[in-house]
Write a protein that holds these residues in place. Sequence first.
Motif, PDB file in Angstrom:
ATOM      1  N   ASP A 124      25.251  11.813  11.109  1.00  0.00           N
ATOM      2  CA  ASP A 124      25.125  11.551  12.540  1.00  0.00           C
ATOM      3  C   ASP A 124      26.501  11.696  13.187  1.00  0.00           C
ATOM      4  O   ASP A 124      27.390  10.876  12.972  1.00  0.00           O
ATOM      5  N   LEU A 125      26.667  12.751  13.987  1.00  0.00           N
ATOM      6  CA  LEU A 125      27.969  13.023  14.597  1.00  0.00           C
ATOM      7  C   LEU A 125      28.322  12.064  15.725  1.00  0.00           C
ATOM      8  O   LEU A 125      29.452  12.077  16.213  1.00  0.00           O
ATOM      9  N   SER A 126      27.370  11.224  16.129  1.00  0.00           N
ATOM     10  CA  SER A 126      27.702  10.246  17.161  1.00  0.00           C
ATOM     11  C   SER A 126      28.547   9.103  16.604  1.00  0.00           C
ATOM     12  O   SER A 126      29.101   8.306  17.352  1.00  0.00           O
ATOM     13  N   TYR A 127      28.655   9.033  15.268  1.00  0.00           N
ATOM     14  CA  TYR A 127      29.543   8.064  14.622  1.00  0.00           C
ATOM     15  C   TYR A 127      30.786   8.795  14.143  1.00  0.00           C
ATOM     16  O   TYR A 127      30.725   9.936  13.701  1.00  0.00           O
ATOM     17  N   THR A 155      26.574  15.840  19.867  1.00  0.00           N
ATOM     18  CA  THR A 155      26.949  14.903  18.793  1.00  0.00           C
ATOM     19  C   THR A 155      25.668  14.438  18.112  1.00  0.00           C
ATOM     20  O   THR A 155      25.450  13.249  17.910  1.00  0.00           O
ATOM     21  N   ALA A 156      24.833  15.393  17.770  1.00  0.00           N
ATOM     22  CA  ALA A 156      23.504  15.097  17.234  1.00  0.00           C
ATOM     23  C   ALA A 156      23.560  14.792  15.734  1.00  0.00           C
ATOM     24  O   ALA A 156      24.602  14.896  15.082  1.00  0.00           O
ATOM     25  N   LYS A 157      22.412  14.453  15.216  1.00  0.00           N
ATOM     26  CA  LYS A 157      22.252  14.222  13.772  1.00  0.00           C
ATOM     27  C   LYS A 157      21.969  15.566  13.101  1.00  0.00           C
ATOM     28  O   LYS A 157      21.189  16.376  13.603  1.00  0.00           O
ATOM     29  N   ILE A 158      22.622  15.813  11.965  1.00  0.00           N
ATOM     30  CA  ILE A 158      22.399  17.048  11.196  1.00  0.00           C
ATOM     31  C   ILE A 158      21.672  16.675   9.912  1.00  0.00           C
ATOM     32  O   ILE A 158      22.215  15.971   9.058  1.00  0.00           O
ATOM     33  N   PRO A 160      19.901  17.262   6.168  1.00  0.00           N
ATOM     34  CA  PRO A 160      20.446  17.971   5.000  1.00  0.00           C
ATOM     35  C   PRO A 160      20.123  19.464   5.004  1.00  0.00           C
ATOM     36  O   PRO A 160      19.042  19.889   5.405  1.00  0.00           O
ATOM     37  N   HIS A 161      21.098  20.246   4.576  1.00  0.00           N
ATOM     38  CA  HIS A 161      20.958  21.691   4.360  1.00  0.00           C
ATOM     39  C   HIS A 161      20.549  22.436   5.632  1.00  0.00           C
ATOM     40  O   HIS A 161      19.784  23.397   5.588  1.00  0.00           O
ATOM     41  N   THR A 162      21.070  21.981   6.770  1.00  0.00           N
ATOM     42  CA  THR A 162      20.862  22.691   8.035  1.00  0.00           C
ATOM     43  C   THR A 162      22.200  22.810   8.765  1.00  0.00           C
ATOM     44  O   THR A 162      23.192  22.184   8.386  1.00  0.00           O
ATOM     45  N   LYS A 163      22.194  23.627   9.841  1.00  0.00           N
ATOM     46  CA  LYS A 163      23.397  23.832  10.643  1.00  0.00           C
ATOM     47  C   LYS A 163      23.121  23.413  12.088  1.00  0.00           C
ATOM     48  O   LYS A 163      22.023  23.619  12.594  1.00  0.00           O
ATOM     49  N   LEU A 164      24.127  22.847  12.711  1.00  0.00           N
ATOM     50  CA  LEU A 164      24.049  22.483  14.117  1.00  0.00           C
ATOM     51  C   LEU A 164      24.934  23.437  14.917  1.00  0.00           C
ATOM     52  O   LEU A 164      26.148  23.486  14.707  1.00  0.00           O
ATOM     53  N   ALA A 165      24.318  24.218  15.815  1.00  0.00           N
ATOM     54  CA  ALA A 165      25.094  25.073  16.712  1.00  0.00           C
ATOM     55  C   ALA A 165      25.763  24.188  17.754  1.00  0.00           C
ATOM     56  O   ALA A 165      25.140  23.304  18.326  1.00  0.00           O
ATOM     57  N   ASN A 166      27.030  24.437  18.004  1.00  0.00           N
ATOM     58  CA  ASN A 166      27.788  23.581  18.899  1.00  0.00           C
ATOM     59  C   ASN A 166      28.811  24.416  19.647  1.00  0.00           C
ATOM     60  O   ASN A 166      29.200  25.503  19.197  1.00  0.00           O
ATOM     61  N   THR A 167      29.245  23.939  20.793  1.00  0.00           N
ATOM     62  CA  THR A 167      30.407  24.504  21.479  1.00  0.00           C
ATOM     63  C   THR A 167      31.379  23.371  21.749  1.00  0.00           C
ATOM     64  O   THR A 167      30.971  22.246  22.038  1.00  0.00           O
ATOM     65  N   VAL A 168      32.653  23.677  21.620  1.00  0.00           N
ATOM     66  CA  VAL A 168      33.702  22.707  21.904  1.00  0.00           C
ATOM     67  C   VAL A 168      34.609  23.311  22.972  1.00  0.00           C
ATOM     68  O   VAL A 168      35.061  24.457  22.840  1.00  0.00           O
ATOM     69  N   ILE A 169      34.851  22.546  24.021  1.00  0.00           N
ATOM     70  CA  ILE A 169      35.707  23.006  25.112  1.00  0.00           C
ATOM     71  C   ILE A 169      37.057  22.323  24.981  1.00  0.00           C
ATOM     72  O   ILE A 169      37.142  21.101  24.880  1.00  0.00           O
ATOM     73  N   LEU A 170      38.116  23.120  24.957  1.00  0.00           N
ATOM     74  CA  LEU A 170      39.484  22.622  24.863  1.00  0.00           C
ATOM     75  C   LEU A 170      40.211  22.930  26.170  1.00  0.00           C
ATOM     76  O   LEU A 170      40.111  24.053  26.679  1.00  0.00           O
ATOM     77  N   VAL A 171      40.919  21.955  26.705  1.00  0.00           N
ATOM     78  CA  VAL A 171      41.591  22.109  28.000  1.00  0.00           C
ATOM     79  C   VAL A 171      43.027  21.629  27.888  1.00  0.00           C
ATOM     80  O   VAL A 171      43.300  20.584  27.278  1.00  0.00           O
TER      81      VAL A 171
END
Length: 204
Positions: A124-127, A155-158, A160-171
């Motif tokens: 869980d990416l929220s932690y 920041t969803a839960k991933i 097992p054995h799957t991928k979470l598509a994400n974007t990260v914005i850096l400023v």
Amino acid sequence: MKKNIITLLGMASISLVLGGCSSVTTKTSKQTSFSQSKKRKNNEKSNNQNSNEKIVQINKSSNLVGPLKVHVSSIKYEKVKNKESNWTNAEYNMEGDPEKDLNNYYYRAIVYLNIENTGNTSVDLSYGERSYIVDDGTAFPEQGGANGNSFESSTAKIVPHTKLANTVILVSNKKFTANKLQITFTDICENDNNVLSNGGTAKI
């Protein structure tokens, strides 16, 4: 008397049906209007900034940090004029006041990546927290300031054995590159009570 009651009930039923259709129609038209407005705004923004954009293909994966592996596909670099219509969630969620703290022109990178859970337990990416370290060694934490701030689209839960598509914005006010991005994880958790592994740094 019975006939009158039946007639009144029939009329009430018709009113309810018509009322329901009207409500759905109003909701649909509002959604359509919002979508069109949002699309227009995105198009205008893209057209204004095309000359200040550069896309770099990365297509590299990191080492494992606990059960997690990060793959960066590409990064879009932008030089951005500081006005609210150009802001993303990264600017809105940074520490301080973006209108005052960011320069008249500042720099933004949008990192397209996925996070793979190679383990047998959900993560869980929220932690826990993550900080993004760019090529010159500057850290871009979540809710950082004008010299380095990051914002994750999910920041969803991933599972097992799957991928979470994400974007990260850096400023940042300072020009930077993130072609050899490093992502520092704190503890990796299944939930609030179960830490799966200590943190570490995923290097692209």
